[in-house]
Design a protein around this motif. Sequence first.
Motif, PDB file in Angstrom:
ATOM      1  N   ALA A  66     -10.507   5.730 -13.373  1.00  0.00           N
ATOM      2  CA  ALA A  66     -11.119   5.758 -12.066  1.00  0.00           C
ATOM      3  C   ALA A  66     -10.167   6.512 -10.962  1.00  0.00           C
ATOM      4  CB  ALA A  66     -11.500   4.421 -11.679  1.00  0.00           C
ATOM      5  N   LEU A  67      -8.969   5.924 -10.868  1.00  0.00           N
ATOM      6  CA  LEU A  67      -8.139   6.940  -9.845  1.00  0.00           C
ATOM      7  C   LEU A  67      -7.989   8.153 -10.246  1.00  0.00           C
ATOM      8  CD1 LEU A  67      -5.800   6.576  -7.797  1.00  0.00           C
ATOM      9  CD2 LEU A  67      -4.166   5.874  -9.466  1.00  0.00           C
ATOM     10  N   ALA A  68      -7.749   8.646 -11.363  1.00  0.00           N
ATOM     11  CA  ALA A  68      -7.721  10.094 -11.851  1.00  0.00           C
ATOM     12  C   ALA A  68      -9.002  10.812 -11.288  1.00  0.00           C
ATOM     13  CB  ALA A  68      -7.448  10.052 -13.162  1.00  0.00           C
ATOM     14  N   GLY A  69     -10.166  10.252 -11.342  1.00  0.00           N
ATOM     15  CA  GLY A  69     -11.189  11.052 -10.901  1.00  0.00           C
ATOM     16  C   GLY A  69     -11.452  11.066  -9.228  1.00  0.00           C
ATOM     17  N   VAL A  70     -11.037  10.071  -8.812  1.00  0.00           N
ATOM     18  CA  VAL A  70     -10.891   9.998  -7.172  1.00  0.00           C
ATOM     19  C   VAL A  70      -9.834  10.856  -6.879  1.00  0.00           C
ATOM     20  CG1 VAL A  70     -10.366   8.651  -5.089  1.00  0.00           C
ATOM     21  CG2 VAL A  70     -11.687   7.669  -6.832  1.00  0.00           C
TER      22      VAL A  70
ATOM     23  N   SER B 181       1.756   9.506  -3.387  1.00  0.00           N
ATOM     24  CA  SER B 181       1.839   8.086  -2.882  1.00  0.00           C
ATOM     25  C   SER B 181       0.471   7.471  -2.714  1.00  0.00           C
ATOM     26  CB  SER B 181       2.708   8.355  -1.500  1.00  0.00           C
ATOM     27  OG  SER B 181       2.077   9.113  -0.763  1.00  0.00           O
ATOM     28  N   ASP B 182      -0.515   8.207  -2.049  1.00  0.00           N
ATOM     29  CA  ASP B 182      -1.520   7.562  -1.820  1.00  0.00           C
ATOM     30  C   ASP B 182      -2.334   7.204  -3.052  1.00  0.00           C
ATOM     31  OD1 ASP B 182      -1.098   7.845   0.903  1.00  0.00           O
ATOM     32  OD2 ASP B 182      -2.527   9.754   1.161  1.00  0.00           O
ATOM     33  N   SER B 183      -2.243   8.056  -4.221  1.00  0.00           N
ATOM     34  CA  SER B 183      -2.765   7.560  -5.346  1.00  0.00           C
ATOM     35  C   SER B 183      -2.227   6.609  -6.026  1.00  0.00           C
ATOM     36  CB  SER B 183      -2.763   8.829  -6.380  1.00  0.00           C
ATOM     37  OG  SER B 183      -3.329   9.883  -5.694  1.00  0.00           O
ATOM     38  N   VAL B 184      -0.755   6.357  -6.071  1.00  0.00           N
ATOM     39  CA  VAL B 184      -0.269   5.159  -6.687  1.00  0.00           C
ATOM     40  C   VAL B 184      -0.766   3.917  -5.740  1.00  0.00           C
ATOM     41  CG1 VAL B 184       1.842   3.953  -6.798  1.00  0.00           C
ATOM     42  CG2 VAL B 184       1.804   6.426  -7.406  1.00  0.00           C
ATOM     43  N   VAL B 185      -0.742   3.841  -4.517  1.00  0.00           N
ATOM     44  CA  VAL B 185      -1.033   2.624  -3.722  1.00  0.00           C
ATOM     45  C   VAL B 185      -2.557   2.233  -4.354  1.00  0.00           C
ATOM     46  CG1 VAL B 185      -1.534   1.898  -1.315  1.00  0.00           C
ATOM     47  CG2 VAL B 185       0.328   3.191  -1.925  1.00  0.00           C
ATOM     48  N   ALA B 186      -3.573   3.402  -4.129  1.00  0.00           N
ATOM     49  CA  ALA B 186      -4.826   3.180  -4.623  1.00  0.00           C
ATOM     50  C   ALA B 186      -4.951   2.582  -6.030  1.00  0.00           C
ATOM     51  CB  ALA B 186      -5.749   4.673  -4.298  1.00  0.00           C
ATOM     52  N   GLY B 187      -4.173   3.308  -6.828  1.00  0.00           N
ATOM     53  CA  GLY B 187      -4.147   2.766  -8.116  1.00  0.00           C
ATOM     54  C   GLY B 187      -3.868   1.155  -8.199  1.00  0.00           C
TER      55      GLY B 187
ATOM     56  N   TRP C 128      -6.266  -1.698  -9.676  1.00  0.00           N
ATOM     57  CA  TRP C 128      -6.014  -2.749 -10.542  1.00  0.00           C
ATOM     58  C   TRP C 128      -6.090  -4.342 -10.223  1.00  0.00           C
ATOM     59  CZ3 TRP C 128      -1.391  -5.593 -10.947  1.00  0.00           C
ATOM     60  CH2 TRP C 128      -1.186  -6.262 -12.350  1.00  0.00           C
ATOM     61  N   LEU C 129      -5.612  -4.542  -9.129  1.00  0.00           N
ATOM     62  CA  LEU C 129      -5.732  -5.801  -8.676  1.00  0.00           C
ATOM     63  C   LEU C 129      -7.233  -6.428  -8.606  1.00  0.00           C
ATOM     64  CD1 LEU C 129      -3.038  -5.846  -5.625  1.00  0.00           C
ATOM     65  CD2 LEU C 129      -2.672  -6.766  -7.909  1.00  0.00           C
ATOM     66  N   ALA C 130      -8.119  -5.500  -8.002  1.00  0.00           N
ATOM     67  CA  ALA C 130      -9.463  -5.870  -8.035  1.00  0.00           C
ATOM     68  C   ALA C 130     -10.149  -6.266  -9.314  1.00  0.00           C
ATOM     69  CB  ALA C 130     -10.153  -4.861  -7.088  1.00  0.00           C
ATOM     70  N   ASP C 131      -9.924  -5.034 -10.132  1.00  0.00           N
ATOM     71  CA  ASP C 131     -10.066  -5.302 -11.585  1.00  0.00           C
ATOM     72  C   ASP C 131      -9.643  -6.435 -12.406  1.00  0.00           C
ATOM     73  OD1 ASP C 131     -11.904  -3.046 -11.587  1.00  0.00           O
ATOM     74  OD2 ASP C 131     -10.046  -1.776 -12.555  1.00  0.00           O
TER      75      ASP C 131
END
Length: 329
Positions: A147-151, A160-166, A170-173
């Motif tokens: 999902a992160l790759a698509g966004v 850096s933004d991608s790592v934080v979002a990922g 992951w925490l939500a999943d």
Amino acid sequence: MERAGFAKAKIFAFGDARSVAAYAAEILIIAAIYGGLAESARLVPAINPTATPLWPPTGLALALVLLRGYRIWPAILVGAVSPCLMADRSLLEFGAAGIGSLLAAFAGTWLIGRWSNGSQTFATSSGVAKFAIICFAPTTIISSTIALAGVTLANESSLSDSVVAGLTWWLADAAAAPVIAPVIVLWATMPLRIFSKWNLLASITVAALAGIIGLVAYSPLIGSDLVSNDLEVLLPHRSLLGFLVLLPLIWAGLRGGRCTVATAALIFIGVAVWGFSVGNDPFPKMDPNGALLSLLMLSISVSAPPLALPRQSRRTRPGKPICFLSRTN
């Protein structure tokens, strides 16, 4: 002979048509449920602006594949992509989220089937532990990464933004899967039987206690206007009372009430998400990712350990079924 052969072929064709129609109806119903759940999760006020507190579709996809097999994959994809088509959103983002949930569910189902006992994994303490481990690591990591790759590709985000979002995804999943999947699998595999009045009352009581404890500990409705000045100083620490929910959950778990435990845990976590999402987390000075982490720990604490408790052996009268546990749940 020709008439008999023609009649037999006609019966087979009719049976195939009914199977196809039933399969199509199943796909449409599940896709509607999946899409509605995904869209409703986005309406919850988020702790972190990049993610919802819990992402229930991950747990739903895992439960569906465990119960219905890999043939259910079109429903997950259609349910994931349909909201973006109706809202004119990025197809790449939703498509990646759907593919991530699908592949994560496939991987989780394969591991549970190979390592544990498939949809019967909640029947034993070791099966519950294996399910929790599989949800925590490979399943949710796969879904959040894809999902992160698509966004990232759609929005051209920085590393850096991608790592934080990922991390937040992951925490939500990881917080949702151990809570959502057991409820669906346990209720779906429980045999139909009449509940005794006592066991039904016990199940309702445990669920009600879980909801009340969640409201007292995390509900945003409880504020300084509803408490006296002497108790107002304790208000920021009321979330510590949330762990009292383990008492009714452990009691139900020892009685073999795994359906009751899973349902009560879902009710409690739902109330906690409500409080967390409006900033009512137990650590007010903590950053949003810390709040998500605390929600993950709370989710795992109230879902896995009570389910893994061994059953107490007890005698029952012949002909009086019990509602808490059967061989299939």
